[in-house]
Design a protein around this motif. Structure first.
Motif, PDB file in Angstrom:
ATOM      1  N   UNK A 192       0.832  -1.218   0.000  1.00 44.60           N
ATOM      2  CA  UNK A 192       0.000   0.000   0.000  1.00 44.60           C
ATOM      3  C   UNK A 192       0.862   1.261   0.000  1.00 44.60           C
ATOM      4  N   UNK A 193       0.326   2.272  -0.582  1.00 47.76           N
ATOM      5  CA  UNK A 193       1.006   3.566  -0.680  1.00 47.76           C
ATOM      6  C   UNK A 193       1.174   4.180   0.706  1.00 47.76           C
ATOM      7  N   UNK A 194       2.329   4.791   0.914  1.00 46.63           N
ATOM      8  CA  UNK A 194       2.558   5.509   2.164  1.00 46.63           C
ATOM      9  C   UNK A 194       2.981   6.929   1.822  1.00 46.63           C
ATOM     10  N   UNK A 195       2.733   7.813   2.732  1.00 43.86           N
ATOM     11  CA  UNK A 195       3.088   9.215   2.492  1.00 43.86           C
ATOM     12  C   UNK A 195       4.587   9.306   2.263  1.00 43.86           C
ATOM     13  N   UNK A 196       4.960   9.984   1.210  1.00 40.53           N
ATOM     14  CA  UNK A 196       6.377  10.114   0.904  1.00 40.53           C
ATOM     15  C   UNK A 196       6.795   9.254  -0.271  1.00 40.53           C
ATOM     16  N   UNK A 197       5.984   8.271  -0.644  1.00 41.47           N
ATOM     17  CA  UNK A 197       6.312   7.432  -1.793  1.00 41.47           C
ATOM     18  C   UNK A 197       6.282   8.265  -3.064  1.00 41.47           C
ATOM     19  N   UNK A 198       7.233   7.982  -3.944  1.00 40.94           N
ATOM     20  CA  UNK A 198       7.270   8.704  -5.211  1.00 40.94           C
ATOM     21  C   UNK A 198       6.113   8.246  -6.094  1.00 40.94           C
ATOM     22  N   UNK A 199       5.483   9.169  -6.799  1.00 41.69           N
ATOM     23  CA  UNK A 199       4.387   8.766  -7.706  1.00 41.69           C
ATOM     24  C   UNK A 199       4.876   7.814  -8.803  1.00 41.69           C
ATOM     25  N   UNK A 200       6.191   7.848  -9.060  1.00 42.11           N
ATOM     26  CA  UNK A 200       6.713   6.936 -10.079  1.00 42.11           C
ATOM     27  C   UNK A 200       6.586   5.478  -9.668  1.00 42.11           C
ATOM     28  N   UNK A 201       6.507   5.255  -8.376  1.00 43.72           N
ATOM     29  CA  UNK A 201       6.473   3.864  -7.889  1.00 43.72           C
ATOM     30  C   UNK A 201       5.063   3.288  -7.885  1.00 43.72           C
ATOM     31  N   UNK A 202       4.081   4.098  -8.200  1.00 39.77           N
ATOM     32  CA  UNK A 202       2.698   3.601  -8.123  1.00 39.77           C
ATOM     33  C   UNK A 202       2.472   2.527  -9.193  1.00 39.77           C
ATOM     34  N   UNK A 203       1.914   1.413  -8.777  1.00 39.37           N
ATOM     35  CA  UNK A 203       1.583   0.317  -9.690  1.00 39.37           C
ATOM     36  C   UNK A 203       0.111   0.455 -10.032  1.00 39.37           C
ATOM     37  N   UNK A 204      -0.144   1.011 -11.215  1.00 42.30           N
ATOM     38  CA  UNK A 204      -1.511   1.436 -11.525  1.00 42.30           C
ATOM     39  C   UNK A 204      -2.459   0.247 -11.706  1.00 42.30           C
ATOM     40  N   UNK A 205      -1.954  -0.858 -12.233  1.00 45.98           N
ATOM     41  CA  UNK A 205      -2.819  -2.021 -12.440  1.00 45.98           C
ATOM     42  C   UNK A 205      -3.304  -2.562 -11.088  1.00 45.98           C
ATOM     43  N   UNK A 206      -2.360  -2.707 -10.180  1.00 45.05           N
ATOM     44  CA  UNK A 206      -2.743  -3.206  -8.849  1.00 45.05           C
ATOM     45  C   UNK A 206      -3.631  -2.207  -8.127  1.00 45.05           C
ATOM     46  N   UNK A 207      -3.347  -0.937  -8.349  1.00 45.46           N
ATOM     47  CA  UNK A 207      -4.164   0.109  -7.716  1.00 45.46           C
ATOM     48  C   UNK A 207      -5.611  -0.013  -8.176  1.00 45.46           C
ATOM     49  N   UNK A 208      -5.774  -0.211  -9.488  1.00 46.66           N
ATOM     50  CA  UNK A 208      -7.126  -0.332 -10.022  1.00 46.66           C
ATOM     51  C   UNK A 208      -7.810  -1.568  -9.469  1.00 46.66           C
ATOM     52  N   UNK A 209      -7.047  -2.627  -9.312  1.00 41.56           N
ATOM     53  CA  UNK A 209      -7.647  -3.874  -8.822  1.00 41.56           C
ATOM     54  C   UNK A 209      -7.983  -3.785  -7.340  1.00 41.56           C
ATOM     55  N   UNK A 210      -7.081  -3.212  -6.580  1.00 42.88           N
ATOM     56  CA  UNK A 210      -7.283  -3.161  -5.124  1.00 42.88           C
ATOM     57  C   UNK A 210      -8.218  -2.029  -4.700  1.00 42.88           C
ATOM     58  N   UNK A 211      -8.344  -1.043  -5.533  1.00 35.57           N
ATOM     59  CA  UNK A 211      -9.197   0.088  -5.166  1.00 35.57           C
ATOM     60  C   UNK A 211      -8.495   1.096  -4.299  1.00 35.57           C
ATOM     61  N   UNK A 212      -7.230   0.923  -4.038  1.00 39.66           N
ATOM     62  CA  UNK A 212      -6.442   1.903  -3.290  1.00 39.66           C
ATOM     63  C   UNK A 212      -5.028   1.924  -3.868  1.00 39.66           C
ATOM     64  N   UNK A 213      -4.318   2.980  -3.594  1.00 43.65           N
ATOM     65  CA  UNK A 213      -3.010   3.159  -4.212  1.00 43.65           C
ATOM     66  C   UNK A 213      -2.040   2.067  -3.762  1.00 43.65           C
ATOM     67  N   UNK A 214      -1.371   1.451  -4.725  1.00 39.55           N
ATOM     68  CA  UNK A 214      -0.366   0.427  -4.445  1.00 39.55           C
ATOM     69  C   UNK A 214       0.943   0.874  -5.098  1.00 39.55           C
ATOM     70  N   UNK A 215       2.034   0.637  -4.421  1.00 41.13           N
ATOM     71  CA  UNK A 215       3.331   0.998  -5.005  1.00 41.13           C
ATOM     72  C   UNK A 215       4.181  -0.260  -5.158  1.00 41.13           C
ATOM     73  N   UNK A 216       5.098  -0.178  -6.114  1.00 37.49           N
ATOM     74  CA  UNK A 216       5.957  -1.340  -6.426  1.00 37.49           C
ATOM     75  C   UNK A 216       7.028  -1.492  -5.360  1.00 37.49           C
ATOM     76  N   UNK A 217       7.351  -2.733  -5.089  1.00 34.45           N
ATOM     77  CA  UNK A 217       8.489  -3.016  -4.190  1.00 34.45           C
ATOM     78  C   UNK A 217       9.594  -3.620  -5.048  1.00 34.45           C
TER      79      UNK A 217
END
Lengths: 395, 554
Positions: A192-217
């Protein structure tokens, strides 16, 4: 003049009964005094605005000028205004600003007072109590309470450039500025996205599936991030000087964060459990390691407003174990506490086995116990700090 | 040697310093002190004199030969003395017993002064003769005139001393004693004095025997002393309030703006002038009493009610007379209609001419007075909502609320009955009708041209349906146009223009004018004519076999 209404009514009845004209004049006079007084007060009140201007962040030993702007936008003067700004005793003495003034039509007045910031903290400026009324006291005074504003005084930050630690010191990390610790080509998963995460790290496919912002590890090559774990439970800072010790722990955490982010230009984070005066309850504060200056300010803000808690949700070792679960392999964990305990050593041993670089800073007057020395012999960097001077000496 | 506790020592030092400062020679009295030592006793004396004047005027009715002047001057002097000597004795004589002795001496002095004043109109032999009779007959010394004047002076002296005490207590909290605050005591004394003054002034002007006569004339004219009393009192109370607040602010370490004292006085005077102006501008005279007006209103309501009943009765009796005939075929006479009461009673107006003007003036007067009273009570209750439960607990209030509740229930039942039995005449029906009329008028006004286009197009569609080309619900205007177009070869251009004009009017927001409507109506007429022609052709038997049925095709 609470009896005025009763008197007016009695006089009115008397005037009707006796049919004397000048009785009515007196009834009118008293009624006009009441109604005009009430009307004047209410009209003036509606056109009265009070504004407080201040910079709400400061470093220790700085001063903050506060400006109160009282403005009457109406065409009627306001005969008297009583205002009292409640202030924290740590910033000003006496802990209030009181003023009585009168405002003409469309007049504005400005008042200034200065707050001296000596001690870190999260301070309410206000509430501002304002009262006004009529000249004869025939109506009840009108009162208003303006909500407080908050000032953050950051903790002291001491320089650590003369620290003189060995190269494998936990916070003397690799000097190369290149981001070697994360490989963006190798995605381990998402979180899950945390404050301070770069927008570049957002995984948009997972975000759409989960319904909340997800970032890549990303899979780490080598971690160059440091997490400062601060123990701020009351039970860890016992003894006569528990207040000084806890404040010193804050200063150490702030100085370390500043050193890592500003001097070393590396990522630093903070994890602690503390009483939050904003929420008035104990909360876990977790700021993942980042290296931006804005992130340093976020860490300092948390350290500024954190207050010692008597009821942490988790024991400190357990809390650190959970917080480090999201850290990359090879990251550095700096533990700051006021008391040593077997469970603390167990936790440190566990972290060491998990591949983290460790450092322990004890804020206590006594020397470490034999058990601790044993741990120290195991090449665990342990530092004992008791006075700020010692910290500076360390640096 | 015993050591004083620190706070006691500090208090002593404070008092010593204070006293030393207060009594130091050559110390100039500030403006506030001048007001305290000179103006305050003078103002209090003036206010007391206002009451004394009213008393004198009242006494004049019963004892016309008594001297009016000293009845006025003695209370003024006594008030001035009482106010000044209270402070002097308090400062110089800390012992209560000493102060009592001084006060007794002072009262004795006032008595002697009063007695001496009663001799002002006498010659020396008369005075000597009167004095000689003192040992024989005590009433020569304590005659009613002297006693009443002395009682008046004592009251003035006492009231002034109490006022001085409270004024000092307002300025100095150390002198504050008792449960009731000095401000409240001053307010209460001022208002009580005002009521007494008004009552006595009224008595001086009114004949007590005529009090119970309802048609006695109103008393005109202004009592200047009453006005002076209230204006002075309000100014003093304004200043006292400032002193009180100022003291509180000083205690709480408020920084008080330097100009506040001046602006306070200025605003107080201005405020009172406006209030005084209002009091003079508003009407105080009326010729028709409140009860008369109420009687008129009730009479008018009764008259209207009787009139309605009479009309209904007449109507019913008329309808009944149409259906009922006597045994011999004679029509019975209608029911007797009730007699109407006289419209209004004769007004008890005192005005010689234009009685309606007097009535109008009276109505305006009562509207203003009752409005002001009602608004005052409303504002007061709104400001103090905690009083409402107490008022509701009164038996009278409960009774009035009960009556009001009964009236509301009755009215609601009445409305319900009217709605159920006479739906055509019910208020809702009328309201709906009015609403419908209003809506249609608005639309006609605002969107008349656009609606005319809709109407023409829909009329054309109706005609096409009658011919056999109905439009399906799912068809758009263009789709329907494509369906109809092949059957109207001679009106294709008009049909296209008609459809386009309708689409534009229906789905655009720009204004439509009369020119658009005219053009559309010409096109619509062409299309309808073509449809009529088509219908005429389809009805001929020869044409049936030639052309396919429009219904089948559609």
């Amino acid at each position: 003049m609470q009896n005025l209404i009763g008197i007016v009514l009695v006089l009115f009845l008397l005037a009707v009964f006796l049919r004397i004209d000048f009785y009515f004049s007196i009834v009118y006079l008293l009624a006009a005094v009441y109604l005009l007084g009430r009307w004047w007060t209410h009209v003036g009140w509606q056109h009265l605005t009070i504004q407080r201007r201040l910079v709400n962040r400061a470093f220790p030993n700085e001063t903050i000028p506060v400006e109160l702007i009282v403005h009457n936008s109406g065409r009627l003067p306001i005969p008297w205004i009583e205002m009292q700004d409640s202030l924290p005793v740590e910033l000003i003495s006496p802990p209030f600003y009181r003023e009585v003034l009168t405002l003409g039509a469309r007049q504005e007045r400005r008042f200034t007072y200065t707050l001296a910031c000596y001690k870190r903290g999260y301070y309410p400026i206000g509430p501002l109590f304002v009262q006004t009324g009529d000249l004869l006291g025939v109506t009840r005074p009108l009162t208003m309470q303006k909500a407080p504003e908050y000032v953050i005084v950051y903790p002291r930050v001491l320089p650590l450039e003369k620290l003189g630690l060995p190269t494998h010191s936990p916070w003397a990390v690799l000097p190369a500025p290149a981001p070697l610790f994360e490989d963006p080509m190798r995605i381990m998963g998402v979180r899950p996205y945390q404050i301070g995460d770069s927008p570049r790290r957002i995984h948009w496919t997972s975000t759409a599936k989960a319904g909340e912002l997800q970032v890549k590890r990303y899979q780490p090559a080598i971690a160059r991030e440091t997490l400062i774990c601060l123990d701020f439970a009351q039970e860890s800072y016992t003894g006569r000087h528990f207040y000084e010790a806890s404040e010193l722990a804050i200063v150490i955490a702030a100085s370390l964060a500043n050193h890592i982010i500003v001097r070393e230009r590396l990522a630093a984070g903070l994890s602690t459990q503390a009483l939050d005066p904003l929420e008035a309850k104990t909360l876990p504060f977790t700021l993942p390691p980042r290296r931006e200056r804005a992130h340093l300010m976020s860490i300092l803000e948390v350290l500024a407003r954190a207050q010692m808690t008597s009821a942490p949700a988790l024991p400190f070792p357990e809390f650190v174990r959970l917080e480090t679960a999201r850290l990359s392999w090879g990251a550095t964990v700096v533990v700051i506490t006021g008391a040593e305990s077997p469970s603390l050593y167990d936790m440190l041993a566990y972290l060491r086995h998990a591949g983290f670089a460790l450092a322990l800073i004890l804020v206590m007057p006594a020397a470490p116990t034999a058990e601790l020395r044993q741990a120290a012999l195991g090449k665990l960097p342990v530092y004992r700090v008791w006075r700020e001077a010692e910290l500076e000496a360390l640096a | 040697m015993s050591q004083k506790p620190p706070h006691v020592h500090e208090t002593d030092v404070y008092l010593e310093t204070n006293n030393a400062t207060a009594h130091s020679p050559g110390r100039q009295a500030p403006a506030g002190n001048r007001f305290r030592t000179l103006l305050q006793p003078l103002v209090v004396g003036l206010m007391v004199s206002c009451i004394a004047l009213a008393v004198t005027q009242c006494l004049q009715r019963f004892a016309p030969d008594w001297n009016k002047t000293y009845f006025l001057l003695i209370p003024l002097l006594a008030a001035f003395m009482g106010h000044t000597t209270y402070r002097v004795t308090r400062e110089r004589y800390p012992s209560e017993a000493d102060r009592r002795h001084r006060q007794i001496i002072e009262l004795a002095l006032i008595f002697l002064l009063t007695k001496a004043a009663t001799y002002l109109n006498h010659t020396l032999p008369e005075i000597w003769d009167n004095i000689r009779h003192w040992p024989k007959d005590i009433f020569y010394l304590f005659d009613p005139e002297t006693l009443i004047a002395f009682a008046l002076a004592c009251t003035a002296w006492f009231a002034a001393a109490l006022t001085a005490r409270d004024l000092d207590a307002v300025a100095d909290p150390l002198l504050y004693k008792g449960e009731t605050g000095p401000m409240e005591r001053l307010n209460r004394r001022f208002l009580t004095g005002g009521v007494v003054l008004l009552f006595i002034s009224g008595l001086a002007r009114i004949d007590i025997i005529s009090l119970l006569k309802p048609d006695r004339p109103a008393i005109h004219g202004l009592a200047l002393n009453v006005l002076v009393y209230f204006v002075l009192g309000l100014i003093v109370l304004g200043q006292v309030r400032f002193t009180w607040l100022n003291r509180l602010w000083e205690q709480q370490k408020y920084h008080v703006a330097g100009v506040l004292q001046k602006t306070w006085l200025r605003y107080s005077v201005l405020f009172l002038l406006i209030a005084l102006g209002l009091a003079f501008v508003l009407p105080t005279q009326y010729t028709v009493g409140l009860l008369d007006i109420a009687r008129w209103i009730i009479a008018a309501i009764v008259y209207l009610a009787t009139l309605i009943v009479a009309l209904i009765t007449a109507l019913i009796s008329f309808v009944a007379s149409l259906f009922q005939t006597g045994k011999d075929g004679a029509v019975p006479s209608a029911m007797p209609s009730p007699t109407l009461p006289p419209l209004l009673t004769e007004p008890t107006s005192a005005g010689p001419s234009l009685p309606w003007l007097n009535v109008l003036r009276s109505v305006i007067f009562w509207v203003i007075v009752l409005g002001a009273m009602g608004y005052i009570v409303y504002s007061y209750l709104k400001e103090r909502p905690e009083i409402l439960p107490t008022i509701r607990a009164f038996k009278v209030t409960r009774m009035v609320r009960g009556w009001w509740h009964t009236l509301r229930t009755w009215w609601q039942g009445m409305r319900h009955a009217i709605r159920t039995t006479l739906p055509a005449l019910s208020l809702d029906f009328l309201r709906r009708k009015a609403s419908r009329q209003h809506t249609s008028m608005t639309r006609r006004k605002g969107e008349a041209w656009r609606e005319q286009i809709f109407y023409s197009y829909l009329e054309t569609l109706d005609r096409a349906r009658e011919v056999g080309f109905p439009r399906h619900d799912t068809q758009t205007p263009d789709e329907y146009h494509r369906t109809l177009e092949p059957h109207l070869p001679e009106a294709q251009a008009e049909l296209t223009a008609l459809t386009a004009a309708f689409v534009e009017a229906r789905y655009s927001t720009h204004p439509v004018d009369a020119h658009d409507v005219d053009r559309l109506q010409i096109n619509a007429r062409h299309v309808r004519a073509a449809l009529d022609k088509l219908r005429a052709v389809s009805r001929r038997p020869s044409a049936v076999s030639d052309q396919p049925s429009a219904t089948t095709e559609s």
